[in-house]
Design a protein around this motif. Sequence first.
Motif, PDB file in Angstrom:
ATOM      1  N   CYS A  11       2.838  -8.904  28.946  1.00 47.94           N
ATOM      2  CA  CYS A  11       3.591  -8.761  29.930  1.00 47.94           C
ATOM      3  C   CYS A  11       2.205  -8.811  31.412  1.00 47.94           C
ATOM      4  O   CYS A  11       2.118  -7.936  31.249  1.00 47.94           O
ATOM      5  N   TYR A  12       3.207  -8.188  32.179  1.00 49.69           N
ATOM      6  CA  TYR A  12       2.957  -8.241  33.287  1.00 49.69           C
ATOM      7  C   TYR A  12       2.138  -7.337  33.495  1.00 49.69           C
ATOM      8  O   TYR A  12       0.946  -6.893  34.090  1.00 49.69           O
ATOM      9  N   GLY A  13       2.713  -6.398  32.665  1.00 52.99           N
ATOM     10  CA  GLY A  13       2.365  -4.777  32.887  1.00 52.99           C
ATOM     11  C   GLY A  13       0.568  -4.843  32.130  1.00 52.99           C
ATOM     12  O   GLY A  13      -0.360  -3.942  32.553  1.00 52.99           O
ATOM     13  N   GLY A  45       9.732  -5.761  33.033  1.00 52.36           N
ATOM     14  CA  GLY A  45      10.533  -4.371  33.678  1.00 52.36           C
ATOM     15  C   GLY A  45      10.031  -3.669  34.969  1.00 52.36           C
ATOM     16  O   GLY A  45      11.142  -3.333  35.894  1.00 52.36           O
ATOM     17  N   GLY A  46       8.326  -3.698  35.244  1.00 52.58           N
ATOM     18  CA  GLY A  46       8.455  -3.129  35.750  1.00 52.58           C
ATOM     19  C   GLY A  46       8.806  -3.985  37.883  1.00 52.58           C
ATOM     20  O   GLY A  46       9.056  -3.375  38.363  1.00 52.58           O
ATOM     21  N   LEU A  47       9.436  -5.507  37.791  1.00 53.26           N
ATOM     22  CA  LEU A  47       9.122  -5.852  38.782  1.00 53.26           C
ATOM     23  C   LEU A  47      10.812  -5.345  38.989  1.00 53.26           C
ATOM     24  O   LEU A  47      10.592  -4.990  40.534  1.00 53.26           O
ATOM     25  N   PHE A  58      -2.941 -12.695  35.850  1.00 51.61           N
ATOM     26  CA  PHE A  58      -2.344 -12.713  36.515  1.00 51.61           C
ATOM     27  C   PHE A  58      -1.967 -10.809  36.475  1.00 51.61           C
ATOM     28  O   PHE A  58      -1.512  -9.945  37.501  1.00 51.61           O
ATOM     29  N   GLY A  59      -1.678 -10.336  35.657  1.00 48.76           N
ATOM     30  CA  GLY A  59      -0.839  -9.041  35.532  1.00 48.76           C
ATOM     31  C   GLY A  59      -1.765  -7.814  35.414  1.00 48.76           C
ATOM     32  O   GLY A  59      -3.005  -7.898  36.006  1.00 48.76           O
ATOM     33  N   HIS A  60      -1.511  -7.211  35.187  1.00 44.57           N
ATOM     34  CA  HIS A  60      -2.127  -5.692  35.508  1.00 44.57           C
ATOM     35  C   HIS A  60      -2.985  -4.767  34.252  1.00 44.57           C
ATOM     36  O   HIS A  60      -4.460  -4.547  34.635  1.00 44.57           O
ATOM     37  N   PRO A  83       6.805 -17.076  37.233  1.00 45.64           N
ATOM     38  CA  PRO A  83       6.814 -17.422  35.151  1.00 45.64           C
ATOM     39  C   PRO A  83       6.266 -16.393  35.440  1.00 45.64           C
ATOM     40  O   PRO A  83       5.792 -16.261  33.778  1.00 45.64           O
ATOM     41  N   TYR A  84       4.928 -15.843  35.709  1.00 46.48           N
ATOM     42  CA  TYR A  84       3.683 -14.678  35.101  1.00 46.48           C
ATOM     43  C   TYR A  84       4.618 -13.282  35.678  1.00 46.48           C
ATOM     44  O   TYR A  84       3.891 -12.506  35.099  1.00 46.48           O
ATOM     45  N   HIS A  85       5.694 -12.816  35.891  1.00 46.07           N
ATOM     46  CA  HIS A  85       6.438 -11.826  36.181  1.00 46.07           C
ATOM     47  C   HIS A  85       7.359 -12.217  34.733  1.00 46.07           C
ATOM     48  O   HIS A  85       7.765 -11.503  34.733  1.00 46.07           O
ATOM     49  N   THR A  86       6.428 -12.053  34.161  1.00 47.97           N
ATOM     50  CA  THR A  86       7.276 -12.242  32.060  1.00 47.97           C
ATOM     51  C   THR A  86       6.957 -10.722  31.484  1.00 47.97           C
ATOM     52  O   THR A  86       6.210  -9.659  31.160  1.00 47.97           O
TER      53      THR A  86
END
Lengths: 169, 169
Positions: free
Chosen positions: A17-19, B58-60, A26-28, B47-50
Amino acid sequence: MTEKAFQDYYPDDLSHCYGCGRLNEFGHQIKSYWDGEETVCHFLPEPYHTAIPGFVYGGLIASLIDCHGTGTAAAAKYRAEGRRMDSEPPLRYVTASLHVDFLRPTPIGVPLEIRGRVKEIKNRKVVVEATVSAEGELCARGHVVAVQMPENMVPGKAHCKDTREEHPE
Amino acid sequence: MTEKAFQDYYPDDLSHCYGCGRLNEFGHQIKSYWDGEETVCHFLPEPYHTAIPGFVYGGLIASLIDCHGTGTAAAAKYRAEGRRMDSEPPLRYVTASLHVDFLRPTPIGVPLEIRGRVKEIKNRKVVVEATVSAEGELCARGHVVAVQMPENMVPGKAHCKDTREEHPE
């Protein structure tokens, strides 16, 4: 802290998950912990996570509430079942609904504190309320309805049929 | 499209938002346009906005609804006042509250369509409802209460006092 974060217990294939995924480079990569009956996460926004210059982007605040909310949901369900977070089967939650009230502009450049409180645990659903503070000042309030991950989101079983309505509770 | 997007009319010093600022090189730089009485924005997640592999974070989705909502609010207010978007003084909105219902997992790898409809314009407040679709399927619904930017968020006048409660309408 030497304690493992909730997110460190997520199975590898659910940690992108990006978050909050520890495997998303790349995420948080947020980290959430118990603090008594509440949960807490600290996060320092990047300088480019700006809204109006000087203030934090609201979409980031929503994202932090979202992922801290689903992490809190999983941790609360383990606790309610008297289970350790490394026990099988793993519990992973997704967000059914997210509400954020932005109470004041959130200053950038300081760590944010996100706190969660569990309001309800019922079958597959966990409701979490959250606050976001900066330098001790309350900046946003959030409300997350998290549901245990539907099977169609499990890697390898993906299709776009919604099962959440079949398991609203 | 050769038409200028709503966000291209934002003044330079208010164009650094991570979601919609054309001057934020790290951000999403979304672009919103009128389509009749609705507004529309197309966005292809990275692709990394997963979230879970195969699906959009969902945050995106919340961020896209947020920034398309404030852009729609500004455009609607100009239209309601019979003003061009390049007329002075500029109108810029911030989010007072954001609600997102995630209706189904949103597939990653395809462009998302975010649509906005103005539900209310009253004094400093604009209420926008939004949908997010992928490949023609509705994936999320959003509700944004946007308020005209309080003066304390104008660059150079920054402090952390909330003026939104003084201008709830």
